[in-house]
Design an enzyme around this catalytic site. Structure first.
Site, PDB file in Angstrom:
ATOM      1  N   VAL A   1      70.538  10.022  68.809  1.00  0.00           N
ATOM      2  CA  VAL A   1      70.033   8.894  68.029  1.00  0.00           C
ATOM      3  C   VAL A   1      68.676   9.287  67.444  1.00  0.00           C
ATOM      4  O   VAL A   1      67.896  10.009  68.076  1.00  0.00           O
ATOM      5  CB  VAL A   1      69.901   7.643  68.923  1.00  0.00           C
ATOM      6  CG1 VAL A   1      69.137   6.534  68.218  1.00  0.00           C
ATOM      7  CG2 VAL A   1      71.277   7.149  69.357  1.00  0.00           C
TER       8      VAL A   1
ATOM      9  N   ILE B   1      76.076  10.059  73.719  1.00  0.00           N
ATOM     10  CA  ILE B   1      75.021   9.645  72.796  1.00  0.00           C
ATOM     11  C   ILE B   1      73.680  10.005  73.424  1.00  0.00           C
ATOM     12  O   ILE B   1      73.339   9.517  74.504  1.00  0.00           O
ATOM     13  CB  ILE B   1      75.099   8.135  72.504  1.00  0.00           C
ATOM     14  CG1 ILE B   1      76.423   7.784  71.802  1.00  0.00           C
ATOM     15  CG2 ILE B   1      73.903   7.689  71.651  1.00  0.00           C
ATOM     16  CD1 ILE B   1      76.602   8.396  70.430  1.00  0.00           C
ATOM     17  N   LYS B   2      72.923  10.854  72.744  1.00  0.00           N
ATOM     18  CA  LYS B   2      71.625  11.300  73.269  1.00  0.00           C
ATOM     19  C   LYS B   2      70.533  10.311  72.889  1.00  0.00           C
ATOM     20  O   LYS B   2      70.399   9.937  71.722  1.00  0.00           O
ATOM     21  CB  LYS B   2      71.262  12.685  72.713  1.00  0.00           C
ATOM     22  CG  LYS B   2      71.909  13.832  73.443  1.00  0.00           C
ATOM     23  CD  LYS B   2      71.533  15.161  72.824  1.00  0.00           C
ATOM     24  CE  LYS B   2      70.259  15.710  73.378  1.00  0.00           C
ATOM     25  NZ  LYS B   2      70.007  17.091  72.886  1.00  0.00           N
ATOM     26  N   VAL B   3      69.749   9.950  73.901  1.00  0.00           N
ATOM     27  CA  VAL B   3      68.682   8.971  73.724  1.00  0.00           C
ATOM     28  C   VAL B   3      67.448   9.471  74.465  1.00  0.00           C
ATOM     29  O   VAL B   3      67.564  10.023  75.564  1.00  0.00           O
ATOM     30  CB  VAL B   3      69.115   7.598  74.301  1.00  0.00           C
ATOM     31  CG1 VAL B   3      67.999   6.577  74.175  1.00  0.00           C
ATOM     32  CG2 VAL B   3      70.393   7.090  73.627  1.00  0.00           C
TER      33      VAL B   3
ATOM     34  N   THR C   1      75.401  13.931  70.666  1.00  0.00           N
ATOM     35  CA  THR C   1      74.818  13.658  69.348  1.00  0.00           C
ATOM     36  C   THR C   1      73.675  12.676  69.521  1.00  0.00           C
ATOM     37  O   THR C   1      73.823  11.659  70.194  1.00  0.00           O
ATOM     38  CB  THR C   1      75.886  13.103  68.389  1.00  0.00           C
ATOM     39  OG1 THR C   1      76.883  14.105  68.175  1.00  0.00           O
ATOM     40  CG2 THR C   1      75.278  12.716  67.046  1.00  0.00           C
TER      41      THR C   1
END
Length: 318
Positions: A90, A125-127, A88
């Site tokens: 950011v 967590i995708k960044v 998911t």
């Protein structure tokens, strides 16, 4: 054996979609989402109620929080279908703000935990792979929050991600291919630039072999594919995240599939280990016109889709 099942022998297959109703067909281990995929999904009649529900349930809350709650709703639906992890993302508008990225990542994790999800095992967590994003990921990883560094187009970005100890990187095969094809114009030779000679494939191979040679634990997940030839040329990569359309194409083919990337063989390489401080990273990225342009373009596109999603929410709340 079809090519999709053959690929599963060496590579974790990941579905790149917000359309979770398709997941039962392709049976991926993991799934990835991004703002563009969620925007595409909520414009379909079968998913629009999820957006309307998020808006009505959380009326009065800031739009950025409502978006995160919508992303988490999609993510929890996906996790009810797949056995593995969901990624998911950011908000891309925070790509140059380390502290805000950390805070947003922590909020997304808290929202998943409230839904009963084991976030350490089932969430990434995708960044964006900016310097600030990589530093945010370093902090998140130190807090036990696993990260997926996206919009990765260069060796320098991959080196910095490995040094930061991130869980996983997503080098973008298709967008690298797009840039070189457009840059070459009439001189582009598709046949000579296919398979192992595809510039996007070559980029992932370089990163994969460097990581394996130097014992870097960060997982490599090839992403953004334009055709099945690119996927076949990366069979053996740790993970590949693939659109439902290309998953179906692989499943429909019974042609033999070669083991293209071999982690054990890569450990015998002789490429010197590289490291970057912030200035060195920025200069190396700046020297790579393709990566500089594609990173900026990707951030702009994801940010624009976040704005479109906010507008849909505002319209839904009227």
């Amino acid at each position: 054996m079809n090519q999709l099942d053959a690929l599963r022998q060496w590579t974790t297959v990941v579905a790149d979609t917000g359309d979770f109703k398709q997941l039962a067909i392709s049976r991926p281990q993991d799934a990835t989402t991004n703002p563009s995929l969620i925007l595409k999904a909520v414009q379909k009649p079968e998913y629009r109620p999820l957006l309307d529900e998020a808006v009505s349930k959380h009326a009065g809350k800031p739009l950025d929080e409502v978006i995160d709650r919508l992303l988490v709703r999609f993510g929890t639906e996906i996790l009810s279908i797949i056995p593995g992890r969901v990624s998911t993302e950011v908000d891309a508008r925070l790509s140059f703000d380390t502290a805000a990225t950390v805070a947003r990542g922590e909020r997304i994790v808290a929202l998943y935990k409230a839904e009963g999800i084991d976030t350490e095992k089932r969430l990434l967590i995708k960044v964006a792979s900016t310097w600030e994003g990589i530093e945010a990921a370093r902090t998140l990883e130190q807090k036990g929050i696993r990260t997926n560094l996206t919009l990765l187009f260069s060796f320098a970005q991959a080196v910095a991600c490995g040094a930061a100890g991130v869980q996983l990187i997503s080098p973008f095969v298709g967008r690298i291919y797009d840039w070189y094809k457009k840059s070459a114009g009439a001189q582009w030779n598709e046949a000579a630039s296919a398979g192992a000679n595809d510039p996007g494939v070559k980029s992932v191979r370089q990163i994969f072999e460097y990581y394996k040679q130097h014992g870097i634990k960060t997982e490599v997940m090839g992403a953004s594919f334009r055709n099945v030839g690119q996927i076949r040329a990366l069979a053996g990569c740790d993970l590949l995240t693939i659109s439902p359309e290309l998953l179906a194409e692989l499943a429909a083919s019974n042609e033999p599939l070669a083991h293209a990337l071999d982690a054990k063989a890569a450990t015998g390489g002789d490429v010197a280990k590289v490291s970057y401080d912030e200035a060195g990273f920025r200069f190396a990225l700046n020297e790579d016109a393709m990566a500089t342009e594609k990173l900026a373009e990707g951030i702009r596109a994801f940010a624009a889709d976040a704005v479109k999603l906010e507008k849909l929410m505002q319209e839904s709340g009227k």
